[in-house]
Design an enzyme around this catalytic site. Structure first.
Site, PDB file in Angstrom:
ATOM      1  N   SER A 168      11.095  20.310  -0.209  1.00  0.00           N
ATOM      2  CA  SER A 168      10.873  20.491  -1.643  1.00  0.00           C
ATOM      3  C   SER A 168      12.097  21.019  -2.382  1.00  0.00           C
ATOM      4  O   SER A 168      12.186  20.902  -3.604  1.00  0.00           O
ATOM      5  CB  SER A 168       9.680  21.425  -1.879  1.00  0.00           C
ATOM      6  OG  SER A 168       9.865  22.657  -1.204  1.00  0.00           O
ATOM      7  N   ASP A 228       7.058  32.680  -6.528  1.00  0.00           N
ATOM      8  CA  ASP A 228       7.830  31.720  -5.744  1.00  0.00           C
ATOM      9  C   ASP A 228       9.310  32.077  -5.892  1.00  0.00           C
ATOM     10  O   ASP A 228       9.906  31.868  -6.951  1.00  0.00           O
ATOM     11  CB  ASP A 228       7.563  30.307  -6.258  1.00  0.00           C
ATOM     12  CG  ASP A 228       8.296  29.228  -5.467  1.00  0.00           C
ATOM     13  OD1 ASP A 228       9.225  29.564  -4.707  1.00  0.00           O
ATOM     14  OD2 ASP A 228       7.955  28.044  -5.631  1.00  0.00           O
ATOM     15  N   HIS A 249      11.936  28.165  -4.901  1.00  0.00           N
ATOM     16  CA  HIS A 249      12.262  27.046  -5.780  1.00  0.00           C
ATOM     17  C   HIS A 249      12.893  27.552  -7.078  1.00  0.00           C
ATOM     18  O   HIS A 249      12.870  28.745  -7.368  1.00  0.00           O
ATOM     19  CB  HIS A 249      10.999  26.227  -6.066  1.00  0.00           C
ATOM     20  CG  HIS A 249      10.395  25.644  -4.836  1.00  0.00           C
ATOM     21  ND1 HIS A 249       9.332  26.227  -4.174  1.00  0.00           N
ATOM     22  CD2 HIS A 249      10.718  24.533  -4.123  1.00  0.00           C
ATOM     23  CE1 HIS A 249       9.020  25.502  -3.105  1.00  0.00           C
ATOM     24  NE2 HIS A 249       9.851  24.470  -3.048  1.00  0.00           N
TER      25      HIS A 249
END
Length: 433
Positions: A161, A409, A412
């Protein structure tokens, strides 16, 4: 009679010379073919021998390795003509030039996972930082000029990702400069953006461990144990072969104590009756890179395809590392780390060393893969993660709702943001600028 005999003898010598010369010519050609084939075999065998020697390294020896971020990777890192290292520098706040490179709301292809402003982040200073190499500048981003040079090309990002984060950034950077029809869509593991009039494809292929694993579903990969087929890559790689530019990454999914390797290559990954060998994750990572390297050696024509491998990107899950509050993380951070000697403790230097070694051996075998050493520039950017400002794909627990920091998070990155810089550097290498 003597003269006549002399003439006949001369003609006979001339024929002999011609025939003998033809024989030598044919023999030389045959020798050249044999030498070429044997040399190619020698090249492959040397490469495999080098990889085998690295595979036999014990875990104890590997743990003793020291990775020097500043001095390593010199074999695979391309130097520009002026000797500039684009990966060594500092972040400079710059709200007067061309940053950000695009507006979040003006990119119709931006994914909810990275759309921080859309999902509630009300400050945007994280978008206004420019990466400044110490010894030079890299070219200012010129979308129109880049699009012209990318006509007819396919750029393919392969990995997890974080590579998808970078892929989404690349689309948002390029799409305002592309006139005409544009399409985007996905099918299983492959996602694509297509500029129809320019025949440009910017694609992403989900293969977080490069080899086959039980995490190969892009939408359903939350599993307890990580299981891989360590020598199986063709199922994925058949989607990569026609790319002009290949950008790989594989790092975060290997950060486990052990990885389970399937004993029977023919077994299904989700079969509960499978037999496994539990292997130290560093050794498993090294083995996977060996499989990937053998594929690259046998399938890639480097005169037609450019290869890149992205370095590890930092996570900022422990504020204590930058002298923040105990038990805090990247949540509500709004400034980069200013200490130029800072190193994020959770970045695994041993994995980076293994990757460097693998790429060096591949280069020695004739396949050059440009290592994109973005680790250091991401380590400073504790302020630029998505934290809680993103689309939530799974309902939060009651505890997480009461304490947003727990669901932050810190892996990311918001877009626009840090991945745009990765792509600016990548494009500089692609275009040879």
């Amino acid at each position: 009679m003597g003269r006549k005999h002399h003439v006949v003898l001369g003609l006979w010598d001339m024929q002999t010379v011609i025939q003998f010369s033809l024989f030598i010519f044919l023999l030389g050609g045959l020798t050249l073919i044999i030498y070429t084939n044997s040399n190619q075999g020698l090249k492959t065998s040397k490469f495999e021998a080098a990889l085998m020697s690295s595979s036999n390294t014990t875990t104890t020896k590997r743990n003793a390795q020291v990775f020097d971020h500043e001095k390593s990777l010199k074999v695979t890192q391309l130097s520009f003509t002026n000797g500039c290292d684009l990966f060594s520098g500092r972040w400079v706040h710059d709200n007067k030039s061309h940053y950000p490179l695009y507006k979040e709301h003006e990119c119709p292809y931006i994914e909810g996972t990275f759309a921080c402003q859309t999902y509630g982040r009300n400050e945007s200073k994280y978008q206004q930082w420019r990466w400044q190499p110490y010894s030079c500048d890299f070219p200012k981003f010129d979308g129109k000029a880049i699009v012209e040079k990318l006509k007819g090309k396919r750029i393919l990002f392969v990995g997890d990702s974080l590579n998808r984060n970078q892929w989404n950034s690349m689309i948002c950077m390029l799409q305002p400069s592309i006139p005409g029809v544009k399409k985007a869509g996905g099918d299983l593991n492959l996602y694509t953006f297509k500029a129809m009039d320019y025949n440009i494809s910017v694609d992403f292929y989900w293969a977080p461990m490069l080899v086959e694993s039980n995490g190969d579903s892009s939408t359903n990969h939350r599993v307890g144990d990580r299981v891989v087929k360590i020598k199986a890559i063709e199922k994925h790689a058949r989607h990569w072969a026609d790319a002009d530019i290949l950008v790989f990454n594989s790092y975060h999914w290997w950060k486990l104590p052990v990885v389970k390797l399937l004993r029977n290559v023919g077994s299904l990954l989700d079969d509960p009756n499978n037999e496994y060998d539990e292997v130290d994750s560093l050794l498993a990572y090294e083995m996977s890179l060996k499989t990937w390297s053998k594929w690259a050696l046998t399938h890639i024509d480097t005169s037609k395809t450019k290869l890149f491998f992205m370095g590890a990107t930092a996570t900022h899950s422990r504020a204590k590392g930058w002298k923040g509050k105990n038990h805090a993380n990247c949540y509500r951070e709004t400034e980069p780390v200013t200490n130029v000697t800072f190193r994020e403790s959770k970045t695994n230097r041993q994995m980076q060393s293994i990757l460097d070694s693998s790429l060096s051996k591949l280069k020695a075998a004739g396949v050059n893969v440009q290592y994109m050493n973005i680790t250091k520039l991401t380590e400073y950017r504790k302020d630029a993660h998505t934290t809680i400002y993103k689309k939530i794909w799974h309902p939060l627990t009651e505890v997480e709702n009461k304490n947003p920091q727990r669901s932050s998070d810190c892996s990311h990155w918001c877009l626009p943001g840090v991945p745009d810089t990765w792509n600016e550097i990548l494009l500089a290498y692609i275009l040879g600028r």
